[in-house]
Design a protein around this motif. Structure first.
Motif, PDB file in Angstrom:
ATOM      1  N   LEU A  20       5.884  -3.694  -7.600  1.00  0.00           N
ATOM      2  CA  LEU A  20       6.078  -2.301  -7.980  1.00  0.00           C
ATOM      3  C   LEU A  20       5.226  -1.970  -9.201  1.00  0.00           C
ATOM      4  CD1 LEU A  20       9.938  -1.920  -7.586  1.00  0.00           C
ATOM      5  CD2 LEU A  20       8.142  -1.552  -5.889  1.00  0.00           C
ATOM      6  N   PRO A  21       4.514  -0.848  -9.163  1.00  0.00           N
ATOM      7  CA  PRO A  21       3.702  -0.461 -10.319  1.00  0.00           C
ATOM      8  C   PRO A  21       4.572  -0.213 -11.543  1.00  0.00           C
ATOM      9  CG  PRO A  21       3.132   0.819  -8.359  1.00  0.00           C
ATOM     10  CD  PRO A  21       4.382   0.081  -8.046  1.00  0.00           C
ATOM     11  N   GLU A  77       1.318  11.816  -9.970  1.00  0.00           N
ATOM     12  CA  GLU A  77       0.540  13.051  -9.960  1.00  0.00           C
ATOM     13  C   GLU A  77       1.448  14.278 -10.005  1.00  0.00           C
ATOM     14  OE1 GLU A  77      -1.805  12.792  -6.467  1.00  0.00           O
ATOM     15  OE2 GLU A  77      -3.065  11.145  -7.201  1.00  0.00           O
ATOM     16  N   GLN A  78       2.642  14.150  -9.421  1.00  0.00           N
ATOM     17  CA  GLN A  78       3.564  15.281  -9.393  1.00  0.00           C
ATOM     18  C   GLN A  78       4.422  15.339 -10.650  1.00  0.00           C
ATOM     19  OE1 GLN A  78       5.125  16.752  -5.966  1.00  0.00           O
ATOM     20  NE2 GLN A  78       3.721  15.763  -4.563  1.00  0.00           N
ATOM     21  N   ALA A  79       4.183  14.440 -11.596  1.00  0.00           N
ATOM     22  CA  ALA A  79       4.796  14.494 -12.919  1.00  0.00           C
ATOM     23  C   ALA A  79       6.309  14.349 -12.870  1.00  0.00           C
ATOM     24  CB  ALA A  79       4.405  15.784 -13.624  1.00  0.00           C
ATOM     25  N   PHE A 106       4.142   5.756  -5.419  1.00  0.00           N
ATOM     26  CA  PHE A 106       4.204   5.835  -6.878  1.00  0.00           C
ATOM     27  C   PHE A 106       3.072   6.704  -7.421  1.00  0.00           C
ATOM     28  CE2 PHE A 106       7.365   2.573  -7.130  1.00  0.00           C
ATOM     29  CZ  PHE A 106       7.899   2.682  -8.403  1.00  0.00           C
ATOM     30  N   SER A 107       1.871   6.520  -6.888  1.00  0.00           N
ATOM     31  CA  SER A 107       0.727   7.291  -7.377  1.00  0.00           C
ATOM     32  C   SER A 107       0.942   8.779  -7.149  1.00  0.00           C
ATOM     33  CB  SER A 107      -0.550   6.834  -6.670  1.00  0.00           C
ATOM     34  OG  SER A 107      -0.828   5.482  -6.969  1.00  0.00           O
ATOM     35  N   GLY A 126       0.808  -1.214   0.000  1.00  0.00           N
ATOM     36  CA  GLY A 126       0.000   0.000   0.000  1.00  0.00           C
ATOM     37  C   GLY A 126       0.837   1.257   0.000  1.00  0.00           C
ATOM     38  N   GLU A 127       1.886   1.297   0.860  1.00  0.00           N
ATOM     39  CA  GLU A 127       2.710   2.503   0.940  1.00  0.00           C
ATOM     40  C   GLU A 127       3.501   2.722  -0.342  1.00  0.00           C
ATOM     41  OE1 GLU A 127       4.548   4.465   3.846  1.00  0.00           O
ATOM     42  OE2 GLU A 127       3.880   3.292   5.564  1.00  0.00           O
TER      43      GLU A 127
END
Length: 351
Positions: free
Chosen positions: A156-157, A134-136, A129-130, A123-124
């Motif tokens: 890992l995504p 979002e921060q590009a 990663f998410s 989860g962390e």
């Protein structure tokens, strides 16, 4: 004539309205060049002569123009930013490696977005990663010491270039690390070569990948030499844990050689040996790991294993930038060599 900086003014209704900031057109007029030339300079293009570039940059400073990095990223397909997912618990090695990463990205025109994680759970890590997505960012370096990152439930995504530091290379990503196992073998072999019948070990915390690698290598080196393997004493990387472990070891007169898994625990060990009247190295030899700057000034100066955090950070950035630029597949893990630094804390055992 210098173009004045635009500021907020009052509208007819009495409310403050913010006018636009300086534009490329303002810079072009100030520098006496075309808007296309200003655009080339703002985007880091090389087809502008040095004198013109300096004139445009000076004009940017005078009018207060700042290039729009978000717009440039949309045009160029790069954000010039790297995310670093790092253990929230600071350690000497992680801090030094992070410094090296920062030093390596700045000359390349990149910035760093730091994302600490408390525990390396699925989860962390996914959440980190998410947030970075979002921060590009253009890519991610993972600097998580805990070896739970290597467990099967951690996935890992995908979708971003990734380099992993300090892990077991079970991912399809480039992995960069110092050769932990080789360093521990060097430390243990050095003490055996001096004539010690065996080597005791103060290990780092069990959740640490580095500590696990060093402990396993210490044990394997003793077994290969046909020497007894003493019980492991576990610390937490801190001088205090080395001190407490040292009090236990100092009480055993058969202990003549100790390999501490880092220099900070070795420092605590030295204090415990001094306080209990065990001479170093006349009665007990001590080897650390890291070669932190202070190690040469311990009393006695500490024999230790030097690992290059600077090289790890530099290689990690190089590997990530190669992925970002070329999309190249991950190669073999990069293991950087360690070095035994012999000082005054080791000697043959007492007769």
């Amino acid at each position: 004539m210098t173009v004045p900086r635009q500021t907020a003014t009052s509208s007819a209704s009495g409310h403050a309205t913010r006018r636009r900031g300086p534009s490329m057109a303002d810079v072009a007029r100030e520098a006496g060049v075309s808007g296309q030339t200003v655009s080339r300079v703002a985007n880091g293009k090389t087809n502008v002569d040095d004198a013109t570039r300096e004139r445009v940059l000076a004009a940017m400073r005078r009018v207060g123009y700042r290039p729009n990095s978000a717009a440039r990223a949309l045009r160029n397909g790069q954000f010039r930013s790297i995310g670093v997912i790092i253990s929230a618990l600071p350690t000497f090695g992680n801090s030094r490696t992070l410094d090296a990463i920062a030093a390596a990205v700045v000359p390349e025109g990149f910035s760093i977005i730091l994302m600490p994680v408390t525990r390396p759970t699925q989860g962390e890590v996914t959440g980190a990663f998410s947030t970075l997505n979002e921060q590009a960012v253009d890519g991610v370096i993972i600097l998580i010491e805990q070896h739970q990152l290597d467990q099967s439930e951690i996935e890992l995504p995908h979708g971003l270039p990734v380099v992993v530091i300090d892990s077991s290379a079970r991912y399809d990503y480039p992995v960069v690390d110092n050769d932990q196992a080789d360093g521990a073998a060097r430390a243990t072999s050095h003490l055996l070569s001096l004539g010690h019948s065996t080597v005791w070990h103060i290990a780092g915390p069990p959740q640490s990948y580095s500590a696990e690698r060093r402990r396993k290598s210490w044990q394997a080196t003793l077994e290969r030499a046909g020497r007894p393997v003493p019980p492991v004493v576990v610390g937490d990387w801190s001088p205090e844990s080395g001190y407490q472990a040292g009090l236990r070891l100092a009480a055993d007169p058969t202990v003549t050689a100790v390999f501490a898994a880092n220099d900070q625990m070795a420092l605590g060990l030295l204090r415990a040996l001094h306080e209990t009247g065990r001479g170093v190295p006349s009665e007990v030899s001590v080897v650390g790991f890291d070669d932190m700057e202070e190690s040469a000034h311990f009393w006695p100066p500490l024999t230790t294993i030097r690992q290059s955090f600077e090289a790890v950070g530099r290689h990690a950035v190089e590997a990530l930038l190669t992925e970002i630029e070329t999309g190249a597949e991950a190669g073999e893990p990069v293991l950087l060599p360690t070095e035994l630094v012999i000082r005054s804390s080791t000697a043959p055992p007492p007769a």
